[in-house]
Design a protein around this motif. Structure first.
Motif, PDB file in Angstrom:
ATOM      1  N   CYS A   1      78.001 -46.035 -16.073  1.00 15.20           N
ATOM      2  CA  CYS A   1      79.144 -47.186 -15.825  1.00 15.20           C
ATOM      3  C   CYS A   1      79.517 -46.620 -14.529  1.00 15.20           C
ATOM      4  CB  CYS A   1      79.743 -47.303 -17.509  1.00 15.20           C
ATOM      5  SG  CYS A   1      79.205 -47.999 -17.996  1.00 15.20           S
TER       6      CYS A   1
ATOM      7  N   ARG B   1      80.934 -48.527 -11.647  1.00 20.96           N
ATOM      8  CA  ARG B   1      82.670 -47.794 -10.966  1.00 20.96           C
ATOM      9  C   ARG B   1      82.698 -48.099 -10.396  1.00 20.96           C
ATOM     10  NH1 ARG B   1      87.457 -48.237 -14.475  1.00 20.96           N
ATOM     11  NH2 ARG B   1      88.565 -47.617 -11.873  1.00 20.96           N
TER      12      ARG B   1
ATOM     13  N   ILE C   1      83.144 -53.523 -16.023  1.00 20.61           N
ATOM     14  CA  ILE C   1      82.636 -51.351 -16.386  1.00 20.61           C
ATOM     15  C   ILE C   1      84.144 -51.772 -17.385  1.00 20.61           C
ATOM     16  CG2 ILE C   1      82.699 -49.880 -15.802  1.00 20.61           C
ATOM     17  CD1 ILE C   1      80.319 -50.120 -14.275  1.00 20.61           C
TER      18      ILE C   1
ATOM     19  N   TYR D   1      84.684 -53.190 -20.817  1.00 16.38           N
ATOM     20  CA  TYR D   1      84.109 -52.243 -21.759  1.00 16.38           C
ATOM     21  C   TYR D   1      84.775 -50.987 -21.987  1.00 16.38           C
ATOM     22  CZ  TYR D   1      81.053 -48.502 -23.151  1.00 16.38           C
ATOM     23  OH  TYR D   1      80.585 -46.935 -23.873  1.00 16.38           O
ATOM     24  N   THR D   2      85.387 -50.448 -20.939  1.00 15.61           N
ATOM     25  CA  THR D   2      86.463 -48.950 -21.403  1.00 15.61           C
ATOM     26  C   THR D   2      87.381 -49.577 -21.777  1.00 15.61           C
ATOM     27  OG1 THR D   2      86.922 -49.391 -19.300  1.00 15.61           O
ATOM     28  CG2 THR D   2      85.271 -47.981 -19.610  1.00 15.61           C
TER      29      THR D   2
ATOM     30  N   THR E   1      83.013 -42.060 -19.557  1.00 16.74           N
ATOM     31  CA  THR E   1      83.145 -43.261 -18.353  1.00 16.74           C
ATOM     32  C   THR E   1      84.377 -42.647 -16.862  1.00 16.74           C
ATOM     33  OG1 THR E   1      82.380 -45.140 -18.645  1.00 16.74           O
ATOM     34  CG2 THR E   1      83.560 -45.402 -17.111  1.00 16.74           C
TER      35      THR E   1
END
Lengths: 242, 229
Positions: A44, A48, A59, A62-63, A120
């Motif tokens: 990730c 990014r 991403i 997700y984070t 990440t």
């Protein structure tokens, strides 16, 4: 006092072996979850930094989500939700009833996914901390992309990310206690079982504290040792240059 | 499709019934934890023995899982007849009190470290300058040390606040019916884990986004450029 020692000791009436097995399970679960999180985090972070707009947005989602939802709910989601999905498939073939999943697998995936989100950010920060000149220099002497990744970017980013990676490890160790809700026989679960069957929750939670503190302290020391080694290598390199 | 939406709507409404308790757990434990952390920071600078005790406390509470701490307070302490007969027992057998106490003790350990970092970041030159213009100790603290320390510590503290919101979900394990407790009950009732847990997750997410936004406002208000604007 003697009674308490016999209880947490290794004799026939002692729970010492059970607790140690629990601690070993906690360690195994944490290592697996950490490695999964590290792999997810590395992928990730790469996405990014160099992905297209859609990849970056995905991403980000997700984070943000995995860092904003309680870990306990994520574990439940994989434990019960995974069971729900397998159950639905099984119903198609005529099976009935509730399907539970293996606690170790559920714990590894859930905690791996959660800490992947933190990892990440840690790894991205490590990459961004590399002085631009070093990358330019590598490019200037004609390093290929892979060679540059192996010789310059990975070691340098890792060096800057190490303290953050150590924090994530501590977080994984402590979060692994939540996997006890799946019934996996890790340390928290064993403390729970021992407390219940002896009616001595005080003695066993104290033993639990001791074992968790041993795990966090010893592994924290390992991370610090690695940090020091890396810093030492850097000093040596600087000396050679001078 | 309509039935699906009605189900999600109904679930969210039931889950929101636990929101007041979740917010109560967060505010009470964060407030208590912050007071404890300030007291520990003061004690640390007051005496050597207190400093050792505080670092041991921080070591224990940061090095072990919150679930174990909660378990210790809720189940562990009740093992002794002396505790069960004491004046504290009505409080210690109340799961809400135990959850708030363990959350507060846990966040106090982390907050005291954040506070220590913030105080250490105040440049000694700023303190000397304050002294040189004749500020008293209290005024120095109020006008120089605290504003600088708080601004430095705020990003880390905001992370701690987010962690606290998420940690309140552990209270469901000691039987509290906050958002996660209700979610768990609904999962066992409906067997629709994915839908129920997604709704519960969304509630926490909104709560945390609002909180982050709030802290961000405080941060801009505290930084010189923001207060001038």
């Amino acid at each position: 006092m003697g009674n308490a020692l016999r209880l947490v000791g290794f004799g026939p009436t002692g729970w010492g072996g059970t607790l140690l097995e629990g601690a070993a399970m906690t360690l195994a679960l944490s290592v697996c979850a950490y490695l999964l999180g590290l792999a997810i985090g590395a992928l990730c972070a790469w996405g990014r930094l160099s992905g297209g707009r859609a990849v970056r947005a995905m991403i980000d989602v997700y984070t943000t989500v995995l860092r904003g939802v309680p870990d306990l709910l994520v574990i439940y989601l994989f434990y019960f939700g995974g069971g729900q999905m397998i159950g639905a498939i099984a119903h198609l073939f005529g099976a009935t009833g509730f399907f539970g999943l293996n606690g170790f697998m559920v714990g590894t995936i859930a905690i791996g996914l959660v800490t992947g989100a933190y990892q990440t950010e840690v790894l991205r920060g490590g990459y961004l901390a590399i002085p631009r000149g070093e990358i330019e220099a590598a490019r200037a002497i004609g390093m290929g992309r892979l060679l540059m990744l192996r010789r310059i970017i990975a070691p340098r980013a890792l060096r800057f990310a190490l303290p953050g990676m150590g924090n994530v490890w501590q977080q994984v160790l402590k979060e692994s206690a939540l996997v006890s809700v799946t019934g996996l026989a890790e340390l928290m679960r064993q403390v729970n079982v021992a407390s219940g069957s002896t009616q001595l929750p005080f003695d066993f939670t104290i033993a639990g504290f001791a074992l968790y503190l041993a795990l966090t302290t010893v592994s924290g020391g390992v991370f610090m040792g690695v940090e020091r080694r890396v810093a030492h290598g850097e000093r040596m390199a600087r000396k050679q240059r001078a | 499709m309509m039935a699906e939406l009605a189900f999600l709507f109904g679930v969210t409404r039931k889950l929101l019934g636990g929101l007041p308790l979740t917010i109560e757990l967060v505010t009470l434990s964060v407030a208590t934890g912050a007071l404890l952390a300030v007291a520990m920071a003061l004690a640390r600078s007051a005496s050597r023995i207190a400093a050792v005790l505080v670092s041991f406390y921080v070591f224990v509470f940061r090095g072990s899982p919150l679930l174990l701490q909660m378990f210790f307070i809720y189940y562990g302490l009740g093992q002794f007849a002396a505790v069960r007969d004491s004046f504290a027992w009505p409080a210690l057998r109340d799961p809400t009190f135990c959850a708030i106490l363990s959350l507060a003790l846990n966040t106090a350990a982390y907050t005291s470290e954040i506070l220590r970092g913030g105080l250490a970041s105040v440049p000694s030159g700023a303190i000397e300058a304050g002294r040189a213009v004749g500020m008293s100790r209290v005024m120095l603290l109020r006008r120089v040390v605290l504003p600088l320390a708080i601004r430095q510590a705020l990003p880390a503290y905001s992370n701690e606040l987010i962690a606290m919101v998420k940690s309140t979900s552990l209270a469901s394990i000691v039987t509290l019916m906050e958002v996660s407790g209700i979610a768990y009950a609904l999962v066992s009732e409906t067997y629709r884990a994915i839908e129920v847990l997604s709704c519960a997750g969304a509630i926490y997410l909104v709560l945390i986004v609002l909180l982050t936004r709030g802290v961000w406002l405080v941060e801009t208000w505290l930084s010189p450029a923001g207060s001038r604007a």
